[in-house]
Each structure stands twice: as structure tokens, then as C-alpha cells.
Enzyme design. Structure first.
Site, PDB file in Angstrom:
ATOM      1  N   VAL A 294      17.562 -52.496  39.994  1.00  0.00           N
ATOM      2  CA  VAL A 294      16.335 -52.728  39.237  1.00  0.00           C
ATOM      3  C   VAL A 294      15.801 -51.394  38.730  1.00  0.00           C
ATOM      4  O   VAL A 294      15.701 -50.425  39.493  1.00  0.00           O
ATOM      5  CB  VAL A 294      15.264 -53.430  40.098  1.00  0.00           C
ATOM      6  CG1 VAL A 294      13.988 -53.644  39.280  1.00  0.00           C
ATOM      7  CG2 VAL A 294      15.778 -54.755  40.616  1.00  0.00           C
ATOM      8  N   LYS A 308      16.318 -55.992  35.891  1.00  0.00           N
ATOM      9  CA  LYS A 308      17.366 -56.156  36.897  1.00  0.00           C
ATOM     10  C   LYS A 308      18.723 -56.235  36.183  1.00  0.00           C
ATOM     11  O   LYS A 308      18.988 -57.165  35.427  1.00  0.00           O
ATOM     12  CB  LYS A 308      17.128 -57.425  37.716  1.00  0.00           C
ATOM     13  CG  LYS A 308      18.185 -57.627  38.829  1.00  0.00           C
ATOM     14  CD  LYS A 308      18.243 -59.066  39.318  1.00  0.00           C
ATOM     15  CE  LYS A 308      17.002 -59.472  40.036  1.00  0.00           C
ATOM     16  NZ  LYS A 308      17.149 -60.835  40.627  1.00  0.00           N
ATOM     17  N   ASP A 405      15.116 -69.233  48.856  1.00  0.00           N
ATOM     18  CA  ASP A 405      15.206 -67.845  49.312  1.00  0.00           C
ATOM     19  C   ASP A 405      13.813 -67.220  49.450  1.00  0.00           C
ATOM     20  O   ASP A 405      13.562 -66.097  49.004  1.00  0.00           O
ATOM     21  CB  ASP A 405      16.067 -67.025  48.357  1.00  0.00           C
ATOM     22  CG  ASP A 405      16.663 -65.793  49.037  1.00  0.00           C
ATOM     23  OD1 ASP A 405      16.616 -65.725  50.282  1.00  0.00           O
ATOM     24  OD2 ASP A 405      17.178 -64.906  48.330  1.00  0.00           O
TER      25      ASP A 405
END
Length: 591
Positions: A294, A308, A405
């Protein structure tokens, strides 16, 4: 139109109308009777407004429609004619005995003066055998045997034999100085006035006047006001016009810049050359992981982004598609905004809004920022924000989005420490009516994966999997540490969620980083909500809507949930649950 200009014009027009209206009212022709003289400025007829004439120029009408002028000392004279051009007024004594009124008259306090005149001394004599015999007696003041004379010069008085006379008074009288022609027989005479002399009453209840040299006070005040407004017009109007034009120019620049920034903030496709330009040739690296690297970038002078760069490894294609497909269509204050993306041959990149405080993980785990610990109140606000973001993913979109996540590393903080959920590479879409989703591989990060994701023995995989991950995140926020350190091989390591439950179950308070009053209550509330979310069976976990209500409510109203670790024999505080040990083994094998 500019409000200040409107106010100025309103005041100016008000003054103009008032002056114009007063002028029109005073300009009306006024007479006392058809044959009377015309009365206009500086004279004012009784009944007209005061500003129609000068003080001391007041006229009135008698019952016989004769015009009357009143002078100081209550001296009243009939007005025969007024010549405005030569400023002369012809008057006559109404009783044909001017001498009688002269004793009370003082023209020094009047705007008028005799056209020709000199001071006279009046004598009442007991006999007409005096040195004043060559003067004609004043008929209206004399009686048989007592004539009254007027001696026109004070110097003559001391040379005349007036032993048989009594001095009455001295006063100015009209007349022709050259021929000693004084008017005491009722004839008309003239008075002159000057525009530079203003007279007014000494007192409101008196007829005496006092005069000053100069112009009318009314004119002075009116002129000053008019001049002020004119000056304001000359100064203010150009300034306001300039300011208005400047504001319009600034507004145009502001709108143009907004449109540029707005274009920059829309999810747009960029080339790889654009990515290099935005990141200044990948100059400022923010972080690195298995997913990629990033970098900090800039779209405009005020719009910063995080770029990213995805690694060219297996699985990047699905992760890239998941990110763009989900984040490109959602907008929520607690979800990171996807600004753009790049798919240029083998190069793939995602462009997010830039959040200066990075991830939550840095503040609850890292020793680098241990001196900057978040308060319990701020931790509670962060927890509520994350919960609202997950609730939006589950209920606020057309299709339900399962993140899979949720963990501190994927919670980013803006400049005010408001949380935003990021990294949708493992996300899945499903309809809101769908109670379970199919999975071919395990999704998530060890320590946050729900049991049903690992084994169908615990239930079907659904949005409740994100609830479990959120519960684990909450407990880590409470402890300021990871729940499990998988790098430690010893099975005697304390499993923190179970440690929390056992302490709360026996009524002990969580004395963890407690500094202020109320911290204990917040820590206990976050712990109870976290334990409610990590129930082994998905059906026992609350929805995120209920979780938000629990976090926003009062902590003392929450009840302890069932023991998530009750499937095994009770353990002491130094040993973790055997069931969870088995799950760790499964996770390790899958990794």
C-alpha cells in the site's frame, strides 16, 4: 441584490421621500384671504410644519383674513405686502399707534430690521411749552395738556429744555433719516430681513426670540445626512460591487475545484501510468503484506488516497473482483470508500480514501504507540461504528455482503478515530433471503474464523460468521492483546475469552487499564457483547442490529450469555478450552 446596498437605498429613498414630501407640503400657496400677500418660505403660516419656515418668520391669519406678523415683545403688525426678491415686508400697526408698541419691541432679537430707522426717545410733557415744540406730538399717545414727543437723537436730548417732560422709553423707529420723517401716524412702513440670520424662541413658553448668524439648522442637519449618504454611496457601492464580483469569482473556483475533486472521488478506472503518477513513482509506502503493498497517493491538492498494488499471485483475480464488485456500489460512513481501480494488463491496483491513523490493530496491539492509548469511551465509539458498518453490509445493501475477514487490521481510523471497515477481498454476496452460503475453501484469518466455517458440525455458514469475528475483535479491544498467540506452542497459554468469561461469571470485575470512573462499566459491556457474539452455534449469536442496540444501551441491563466453552469440562483460568485447542489445530492444518 446585495443586502447592504438594499438597506442603503431604502434609507436614502426614505430620506428623499420625507424631504420631498415636506417640500411639497411647504410649497403649497398660502394666503389669508384672496387679497392677502403670498406666504412662502422663509415665512410659515400658522398650522404648517415647523420646517416650512425659519424661526421668527411666523405669520397668522386674523378673523378678518388679514395677515399678521408677530415680533418679539408681543408686537403684532398687519402685513400688507411681501417682496421675496428684495427680502422686504410692508407692515402697518393695526391700531395706528406704532409708538405704543415700540416700547416692547427689540429688533435685535428679531430677524427683521427697519428699512430706515434710528433710536428715538419718547417724552411725556406736562406742557407744550418746551424746546420740543418743533416736534409734532404723537396723537395716539397724547392727551390734552400732555403731549408726547419723540426725540430722534439721544444727543439732542441733553440740549433741549425738557424740564416739564417725563422720559418714557427709547426704541428704534422707522423713518427716513435724511428728512426726519418718522412714522407715528399709522402709515405703512417696511422691514427688511436677511437669509443669514436665524432666530428662535428662547423658551418654549416665551415669545422672546434669539438670533444667530448662519444657515438653517434644518438645512445643516439635512445636508449633513444627505452628504453622509452620498459619501456612503460613493464608497460602499463600488466596494460591494467589487466584493460581489470577488465572491462570484471565488464561488466559481470553489465549484470548479469541487467538480474536479468529485470526479476524482468517483470509483474510476486508472491506467498503470496514472497509478505511478498518483503515488509519485511509489514514493511513500504505508504498509506491506501477503496481499500486496500500500502506497500513499494524491489525486489533487486536497484529496489523498491509499493505493494497494496487488501481488501477481494466485487468487488475486478473485480478490480484485470481490473488492471492486462490493466496495464500488456501497457508501457508508463506517466503510472505506473505493475511489478507483486499475486493471492494466497484469497490473492490478485498488485506490481507497486515505485514513491518516491507519488500522485499529496499531492502537490495541503495537508497542510503538503504547503511549497513545485509546480511552474506553473512544473504544466504545469505535465498537459501535464497526457494528453499524457490519449491520449495513448485512441489511443495508440490495444484496447481503458477508465480509469474512473482520479483524483489527482491517479496521481503519480517520483523523477523528472514526472506524471504517476495509479489505473486501474475501467477501461474498448473497440474497437477504438466503440463510446459508456455500464455501469451497475456508475464508478468514486464524483467531477470528467462526467454527461453522471450519466444520459444518457447528451449523451453516451465514452472516452470523461476521458476528463471531466481531465478537473476537471486541474481546481483543477489551484486553488490548490478541486472544491467541498461535506462535506459542505451550497449551497452558491463557485463552483470553475464556478467562474473561470465568471472571465475569463469578462476579469479578475486569480491572484492565482502568483509569477513570465509568471505565469498568464500559469494559464489562464490551466483554459481555463480545461473549454473546462468539457463541459456538450461529443461531445463539445476536444479529448485528441487536449488537448495535446492546452497545448503545446501558451496560447494567445486559445479562451474561451462556458459556461458549460449556461443551468441555470446566477449566481453570490457566488452561484454554480443549474444544478451542482442537479448532486451532484444524486452522493450523488449513493454513
Amino acid at each position: 441584490m446585495d443586502p447592504y446596498l438594499c438597506l442603503f437605498l431604502f434609507l436614502f429613498l426614505t430620506l428623499f421621500v420625507e424631504m420631498r414630501g415636506g417640500r411639497d407640503e411647504c410649497m403649497k400657496s398660502n394666503r389669508c384671504g384672496d387679497q392677502g400677500p403670498l406666504i412662502q418660505f422663509p415665512f410659515r403660516l400658522q398650522g404648517q410644519p415647523p420646517h416650512c419656515g425659519y424661526p421668527g418668520f411666523n405669520l397668522s391669519c386674523t378673523e378678518n383674513n388679514q395677515t399678521m406678523l408677530e415680533l418679539p415683545g408681543s408686537v403684532k403688525l398687519l402685513v400688507k405686502d411681501i417682496t421675496y426678491k428684495s427680502r422686504e415686508i410692508i407692515v402697518q400697526d393695526p391700531d395706528n399707534c406704532l409708538a405704543r408698541q415700540l416700547g416692547n419691541l427689540n429688533l435685535s432679537a428679531s430677524p427683521f430690521q427697519f428699512n430706515f430707522g434710528e433710536e428715538n426717545t419718547f417724552f411725556d410733557c406736562s406742557s407744550d411749552k418746551t424746546d420740543a415744540y418743533f416736534y409734532q406730538p404723537i396723537p395716539c399717545l397724547s392727551i390734552p395738556g400732555n403731549p408726547v414727543y419723540a426725540v430722534h437723537s439721544s444727543e439732542l436730548v441733553q440740549y433741549l429744555n425738557l424740564s416739564s417732560c417725563r422720559r418714557l422709553y427709547s426704541a428704534s423707529a422707522p423713518g427716513n433719516q435724511a428728512y426726519r420723517d418718522y412714522i407715528f401716524n399709522g402709515s405703512a412702513f417696511s422691514l427688511k430681513w436677511s437669509n443669514s440670520k436665524i432666530c428662535r424662541l428662547k423658551k418654549s413658553d416665551s415669545t422672546e426670540t434669539e438670533c444667530i448668524k448662519g444657515v438653517s439648522k434644518k438645512i445643516i442637519v439635512t445636508g449633513a445626512i444627505f452628504g453622509f449618504f452620498l459619501l456612503m454611496l460613493v464608497i460602499v457601492v463600488p466596494y460591494r460591487v467589487y466584493s460581489s464580483n470577488k465572491v462570484e469569482r471565488d464561488n466559481k473556483v470553489k465549484v470548479k475545484k469541487f467538480l474536479e475533486d468529485y470526479e476524482a472521488l468517483k470509483p474510476s478506472r486508472y491506467s498503470y501510468a496514472d497509478i505511478k503518477r498518483i503515488t509519485s513513482q511509489f514514493k511513500d509506502k504505508l504498509g506491506e503484506g501477503g496481499y500486496g503493498t500500500v502506497y500513499k497517493g494524491k489525486l489533487s491538492d486536497e484529496v489523498f488516497v491509499a493505493v494497494k498494488i496487488l501481488n501477481n499471485s494466485q487468487g488475486n483475480g478473485e480478490e480484485f473482483i470481490n473488492e471492486v464488485a462490493t466496495m464500488g456500489t456501497i457508501h457508508h460512513v463506517n466503510i472505506v470508500r473505493l475511489v478507483g481501480f486499475c486493471a492494466d494488463r497484469f497490473n492490478r491496483a485498488l485506490i481507497y480514501e486515505y485514513l491518516p491513523n491507519e488500522s485499529l490493530e496499531k492502537f490495541i496491539f503495537s508497542k510503538v504507540v503504547k503511549n497513545y492509548s485509546l480511552s474506553w469511551k473512544k473504544l466504545q465509539e469505535i465498537a459501535i461504528g464497526i457494528a453499524k458498518g457490519i449491520e449495513y453490509l448485512h441489511q443495508g445493501c440490495d444484496q447481503r455482503i458477508l465480509h469474512f475477514d473482520i479483524k483489527p487490521h482491517n479496521i481503519l481510523l480517520d483523523h477523528n478515530f472514526n472506524p471504517k471497515i476495509s479489505d473486501f477481498g474475501l467477501a461474498k454476496l448473497c440474497s437477504k433471503e438466503q440463510s446459508a452460503v456455500s464455501m469451497t475453501i475456508v475464508r478468514g484469518t486464524m483467531g477470528y474464523i467462526a467454527p461453522e466455517v471450519l466444520s459444518r458440525n457447528f451449523g451453516n455458514v451465514s452472516y452470523k460468521s461476521d458476528v463471531y469475528s466481531f465478537g473476537m475483535l471486541l474481546l481483543e479491544m477489551v484486553g488490548g492483546r490478541k486472544n491467541i498467540d498461535v506462535s506459542v506452542e505451550s497449551t497452558s497459554q491463557v485463552y483470553f475469552p475464556e478467562w474473561i468469561y470465568n471472571h465475569l461469571d463469578i462476579g469479578e470485575e475486569l480491572h484492565i487499564r482502568i483509569e477513570e470512573e465509568g471505565d469498568v462499566e464500559i469494559a464489562k459491556k464490551l466483554a459481555i457483547v463480545g461473549l454473546s457474539c462468539i457463541q459456538w452455534c450461529p443461531v445463539d449469536r445476536p444479529s448485528m442490529k441487536i449488537v448495535v442496540q446492546m452497545l448503545e444501551g446501558e451496560g447494567d441491563k445486559l445479562t451474561m450469555p451462556p458459556n461458549p466453552f460449556a461443551s468441555t469440562v470446566p477449566t481453570n483460568l490457566s488452561k484454554p478450552s480443549r474444544v478451542f485447542q482442537q479448532e486451532l489445530t484444524i486452522i493450523s492444518e488449513l493454513e
